[in-house]
Scaffold this motif. Structure first.
Motif, PDB file in Angstrom:
ATOM      1  N   HIS A 202       0.826  -1.208   0.000  1.00  0.00           N
ATOM      2  CA  HIS A 202       0.000   0.000   0.000  1.00  0.00           C
ATOM      3  C   HIS A 202       0.861   1.260   0.000  1.00  0.00           C
ATOM      4  O   HIS A 202       0.516   2.262  -0.640  1.00  0.00           O
ATOM      5  CB  HIS A 202      -0.926   0.004   1.222  1.00  0.00           C
ATOM      6  N   GLN A 203       1.987   1.213   0.712  1.00  0.00           N
ATOM      7  CA  GLN A 203       2.845   2.387   0.826  1.00  0.00           C
ATOM      8  C   GLN A 203       3.814   2.536  -0.350  1.00  0.00           C
ATOM      9  O   GLN A 203       4.432   3.586  -0.508  1.00  0.00           O
ATOM     10  CB  GLN A 203       3.650   2.315   2.137  1.00  0.00           C
TER      11      GLN A 203
ATOM     12  N   PRO B 170       3.330   2.038  -4.112  1.00  0.00           N
ATOM     13  CA  PRO B 170       2.534   1.714  -5.309  1.00  0.00           C
ATOM     14  C   PRO B 170       3.392   1.332  -6.509  1.00  0.00           C
ATOM     15  O   PRO B 170       2.968   0.517  -7.334  1.00  0.00           O
ATOM     16  CB  PRO B 170       1.745   3.001  -5.570  1.00  0.00           C
ATOM     17  N   TYR B 171       4.596   1.912  -6.616  1.00  0.00           N
ATOM     18  CA  TYR B 171       5.422   1.586  -7.774  1.00  0.00           C
ATOM     19  C   TYR B 171       5.973   0.170  -7.720  1.00  0.00           C
ATOM     20  O   TYR B 171       6.387  -0.372  -8.746  1.00  0.00           O
ATOM     21  CB  TYR B 171       6.563   2.601  -7.918  1.00  0.00           C
ATOM     22  N   PHE B 172       5.960  -0.451  -6.547  1.00  0.00           N
ATOM     23  CA  PHE B 172       6.341  -1.859  -6.456  1.00  0.00           C
ATOM     24  C   PHE B 172       5.326  -2.724  -7.192  1.00  0.00           C
ATOM     25  O   PHE B 172       5.692  -3.608  -7.971  1.00  0.00           O
ATOM     26  CB  PHE B 172       6.431  -2.277  -4.985  1.00  0.00           C
ATOM     27  N   ARG B 173       4.040  -2.442  -6.985  1.00  0.00           N
ATOM     28  CA  ARG B 173       2.991  -3.202  -7.664  1.00  0.00           C
ATOM     29  C   ARG B 173       3.004  -2.957  -9.170  1.00  0.00           C
ATOM     30  O   ARG B 173       2.859  -3.883  -9.969  1.00  0.00           O
ATOM     31  CB  ARG B 173       1.622  -2.834  -7.085  1.00  0.00           C
ATOM     32  N   ILE B 174       3.209  -1.692  -9.557  1.00  0.00           N
ATOM     33  CA  ILE B 174       3.252  -1.364 -10.987  1.00  0.00           C
ATOM     34  C   ILE B 174       4.471  -2.011 -11.647  1.00  0.00           C
ATOM     35  O   ILE B 174       4.395  -2.540 -12.763  1.00  0.00           O
ATOM     36  CB  ILE B 174       3.278   0.170 -11.174  1.00  0.00           C
ATOM     37  N   PHE B 175       5.602  -2.001 -10.925  1.00  0.00           N
ATOM     38  CA  PHE B 175       6.826  -2.629 -11.427  1.00  0.00           C
ATOM     39  C   PHE B 175       6.609  -4.133 -11.634  1.00  0.00           C
ATOM     40  O   PHE B 175       6.995  -4.688 -12.676  1.00  0.00           O
ATOM     41  CB  PHE B 175       7.962  -2.375 -10.435  1.00  0.00           C
TER      42      PHE B 175
ATOM     43  N   ILE C 161      16.076  11.676  -8.794  1.00  0.00           N
ATOM     44  CA  ILE C 161      14.837  11.704  -8.002  1.00  0.00           C
ATOM     45  C   ILE C 161      15.105  12.325  -6.632  1.00  0.00           C
ATOM     46  O   ILE C 161      14.312  13.124  -6.120  1.00  0.00           O
ATOM     47  CB  ILE C 161      14.254  10.276  -7.861  1.00  0.00           C
ATOM     48  N   VAL C 162      16.264  11.953  -6.030  1.00  0.00           N
ATOM     49  CA  VAL C 162      16.639  12.535  -4.738  1.00  0.00           C
ATOM     50  C   VAL C 162      16.817  14.048  -4.875  1.00  0.00           C
ATOM     51  O   VAL C 162      16.303  14.836  -4.065  1.00  0.00           O
ATOM     52  CB  VAL C 162      17.934  11.885  -4.211  1.00  0.00           C
TER      53      VAL C 162
ATOM     54  N   SER D 156      11.305  11.496  -0.729  1.00  0.00           N
ATOM     55  CA  SER D 156      10.422  10.412  -1.149  1.00  0.00           C
ATOM     56  C   SER D 156      10.783   9.122  -0.421  1.00  0.00           C
ATOM     57  O   SER D 156      11.911   8.934   0.015  1.00  0.00           O
ATOM     58  CB  SER D 156      10.558  10.195  -2.661  1.00  0.00           C
ATOM     59  N   LYS D 157       9.806   8.226  -0.303  1.00  0.00           N
ATOM     60  CA  LYS D 157      10.053   6.931   0.318  1.00  0.00           C
ATOM     61  C   LYS D 157      11.055   6.177  -0.543  1.00  0.00           C
ATOM     62  O   LYS D 157      10.890   6.062  -1.759  1.00  0.00           O
ATOM     63  CB  LYS D 157       8.739   6.158   0.433  1.00  0.00           C
ATOM     64  N   ILE D 158      12.105   5.672   0.081  1.00  0.00           N
ATOM     65  CA  ILE D 158      13.221   5.117  -0.659  1.00  0.00           C
ATOM     66  C   ILE D 158      12.804   3.962  -1.567  1.00  0.00           C
ATOM     67  O   ILE D 158      13.259   3.853  -2.708  1.00  0.00           O
ATOM     68  CB  ILE D 158      14.348   4.683   0.309  1.00  0.00           C
ATOM     69  N   TYR D 159      11.888   3.084  -1.096  1.00  0.00           N
ATOM     70  CA  TYR D 159      11.463   1.958  -1.919  1.00  0.00           C
ATOM     71  C   TYR D 159      10.712   2.440  -3.156  1.00  0.00           C
ATOM     72  O   TYR D 159      10.855   1.877  -4.242  1.00  0.00           O
ATOM     73  CB  TYR D 159      10.586   1.003  -1.106  1.00  0.00           C
ATOM     74  N   ASN D 160       9.902   3.483  -3.003  1.00  0.00           N
ATOM     75  CA  ASN D 160       9.207   4.041  -4.154  1.00  0.00           C
ATOM     76  C   ASN D 160      10.192   4.575  -5.179  1.00  0.00           C
ATOM     77  O   ASN D 160      10.008   4.405  -6.390  1.00  0.00           O
ATOM     78  CB  ASN D 160       8.257   5.163  -3.718  1.00  0.00           C
TER      79      ASN D 160
END
Length: 686
Positions: free
Chosen positions: A6-7, A9-14, A325-326, A336-340
């Motif tokens: 949930h936190q 979203p780009y993990f799911r899209i990836f 991005i950083v 930004s959240k690092i995993y995102n």
């Protein structure tokens, strides 16, 4: 895991994009799949929107429909971009002899005996001498001349040659060069000497790639001006500018065995250091919001300029993207959240080139970053130090262990070895290489001032000598490398074990521990069966190679190996030996031409000593192997040998191979030509 999804979203899209790319690999021509995925996605999203409009209270309960619809949509995107990439890079006129007009698409690379040119076909003319449009990307090898060296990106050439699709490597566990090129979008190869090509157009326009190449050449000349040459120059060029053309095979092996190979490929560590340098040099712009915006934009521009300078490799691109991005987040004072950030950069790179997902460095880099982000803080909490040197050492230890935890399965799978002294290597090489990068930047700045530049160059040269000597020292330590072979299933189970052990340690779930031990038992059982099976085989293998004659003789009690080039022969066979758990072989003498093995008689011809010979008593053998570029004729074979099996290896010219094949067909003798049928492997019953 649910909160993480949930936190992030780009993990799911990836994941959806990767699923679509992999689906295309299995069902390339099944266009019904993309239609089904698109239709399913549209149905899910449409139903969700209708329910949301008609019944607002059901909207939250049916949110999974929206998630499924989005997942299927990006899965379709992955399938579509893979399909598009495939069609664009396909070489239309592969296998046709004629004249090609092609455009140079990358900076020429000087090899040992030729110039490697990446080209894009524009037009093709066969015997009719009428040009028609053509397309496709290919690798063209040109004879090493000054004319070939001077080619630039955007130049157009005419080439009289045949662009052939690379033959698949049929050697057991052999490296497939054709697949390697395919993943890079290059679908054919050709060779032309200086008489069979000419330049027809010189590109005088602006080319970013050529500009970057010219600028890199100027920077490399600064190194040479300071007397940095040999192995020191090779390592410095690779370390700072991604120039790897002059690294010797011996030094490359030492860096690989010691676990320092990542230092020679410009990647996240190098881009991170460059980011820190630029951020420090531009720190005077931190005074206001407008100047911070200017600072971030300048840093982003400089990062991508550096990425361009190093050849825009996938490792540099993803590192530059992540640090961009950083930097972009700092414009808005938003972290930004690092995993995102990680998965967003991976998502964008796969949109550019879906084949990056199959790139070894892509996989290793992202796994290393994820491992460092997740495991490093947890490992660091295990101990606390006040001394600055101890803190630095502990931080380096934590980073090294965190990266190694998640990358070692992939390292074993792709490289079949593990560097036992990787910690020692990192403690030596990372501080020195960091200092080298800082000093190289300083050298570029002070290069107009000879006196200062000479001092910087002197220190830089001796740091490089110290680093190379340290790497070679670690490589020669006892038990420096552990060699093994694992399958794709083993990799999957190792990752499951890592996840389960992590869950057990952090949440004390004993079920996770049971799953981890179950995976370990499964890996051990499969490898035990493979070991027992391999010990019961008797095999005879003639390897596919056009430069050497290489033959394996394997039985439960013996392992003999014949090759006309020991270094190349070992390279062809050692991965297969690891997989089957065979012992290192006994190398047969190159002059060996007749011997018996497990009741079978073999004769190996690797020179012309049998030409024009005749015998009243023909030699009766089971297998005749013709190689070593021998020009033995069918008449010679008939006069000297009595056999029912002839193998023609890849060193024999097509002319002589065809003559012998035709002779075998007339005499009803089994014939296997390596050039047309690939490696020969047969198993004898014990």
């Amino acid at each position: 895991m649910k909160d993480f999804c949930h936190q992030t979203p780009y993990f799911r899209i990836f994941l959806a994009l990767v699923a679509g790319i992999i689906l295309f690999e299995f069902f390339k021509q099944e266009y019904t799949y993309i239609f089904f995925i698109t239709l399913s996605s549209a149905c899910f999203l449409f139903y969700f929107l209708v329910e949301k409009k008609n019944n607002a209270t059901q909207h939250f309960k049916l949110r999974w429909l929206f998630g499924c619809g989005v997942f299927l949509f990006f899965m379709g995107v992955g399938f579509f971009i893979s399909q598009n990439y495939e069609s664009k890079s396909r070489f239309v006129d592969a296998g046709k002899k004629g004249v090609f007009e092609a455009e140079v698409t990358a900076v020429p690379v000087e090899k040992e005996k030729s110039m490697l040119i990446t080209v894009s076909a524009l037009r093709f003319a066969d015997d009719s001498v009428h040009f028609r449009s053509s397309s496709g990307n290919a690798v063209l090898y040109l004879a090493k001349t000054e004319k070939a060296r001077n080619l630039r990106v955007g130049d157009k050439i005419l080439v009289a040659s045949t662009f052939n699709t690379p033959k698949p490597n049929t050697n057991p566990e052999g490296f497939d060069y054709g697949v390697y090129l395919y993943r890079k979008g290059l679908r054919a190869t050709a060779y032309a000497d200086s008489l069979h090509w000419q330049k027809t157009y010189t590109n005088t326009g602006f080319s970013i790639l050529q500009l970057a190449s010219d600028f890199r050449a100027k920077l490399l000349s600064i190194y040479k001006k300071q007397g940095i040459e040999g192995d020191e120059f090779a390592v410095l060029g690779a370390l700072t500018l991604g120039y790897t053309d002059e690294i010797s095979s011996e030094l490359y092996v030492s860096y690989s065995n010691s676990g320092a190979l990542h230092i020679l490929s410009v990647s996240g560590m190098h881009v991170g250091i460059v980011y820190v340098i630029f951020a420090f040099l531009l720190s005077f712009l931190d005074k206001s919001a407008k100047t911070r915006l200017l600072k971030s934009l300048i840093i982003i521009a400089l990062l991508w300029s550096y990425a361009m300078l190093t050849g825009l490799s996938s490792s540099v691109m993803r590192a530059a993207l992540m640090f961009s991005i950083v930097a972009f987040g700092e414009i808005f004072s938003y972290k930004s959240k690092i995993y995102n950030s990680i998965f967003f950069s991976a998502f964008l790179l796969l949109l550019i080139n879906p084949n990056y997902i199959f790139d070894v460095s892509f996989q290793l880099s992202y796994m290393a970053v994820l491992g460092i982000v997740f495991f490093q803080p947890k490992i660091k909490q295990l101990a606390f130090f006040k001394n600055k040197i101890a803190v630095w050492s502990w931080d380096l230890f934590c980073v090294s262990i965190a990266a190694q935890i998640v990358t070692f399965p992939l390292g074993l799978f792709y490289f079949h070895k593990f560097s036992n002294h990787f910690l020692l290597t990192n403690f030596i090489a990372i501080p020195i290489s960091t200092a080298i990068i800082y000093l190289s930047v300083l050298l570029f700045i002070v290069s107009p001032f000879d006196m200062v530049a000479n001092w910087v160059g002197f220190v830089l040269k001796w740091l490089l000598k110290a680093q190379n000597a340290s790497i070679v020292f670690v490589d020669h330590l006892p038990y420096s490398v552990f060699h093994t072979w694992i399958s794709g299933l083993d990799v999957l189970m190792l990752f499951v074990m890592i996840v389960c052990f992590t869950i057990f340690i952090s949440k004390k779930k004993h079920s996770a521990l049971l799953i981890a031990f179950g995976c370990l038992l499964c890996i051990s059982s499969v490898n035990l069966v493979r070991h027992i099976t391999s010990k019961q085989r008797t095999e005879f293998i003639v390897y596919q190679d056009n430069k050497s004659t290489t033959i394996d003789f394997i039985s439960p009690n013996k392992h003999k190996f014949f090759t006309t080039d020991s270094a190349r022969g070992k390279m062809l066979g050692e991965t297969f030996w690891l997989k089957e758990d065979y012992p290192m072989p006994e190398f047969l003498n190159k002059s060996t031409d007749y011997f018996c093995f497990e009741g079978k008689r073999f004769c190996i011809i690797t020179d012309n000593s049998f030409r024009y010979k005749k015998s009243n008593n023909r030699l009766s053998i089971d297998y005749l192997i013709i190689g070593g570029k021998s020009k033995v004729s069918p008449t010679d074979i008939e006069n000297l040998f009595e056999t029912q099996n002839i193998i023609i290896d890849g060193t024999i010219s097509p002319y002589y191979a065809d003559k012998i094949s035709l002779f075998c067909q007339e005499k009803k003798i089994f014939c296997h030509s390596i050039n047309t049928k690939g490696a020969f492997l047969t198993r004898f019953s014990n």
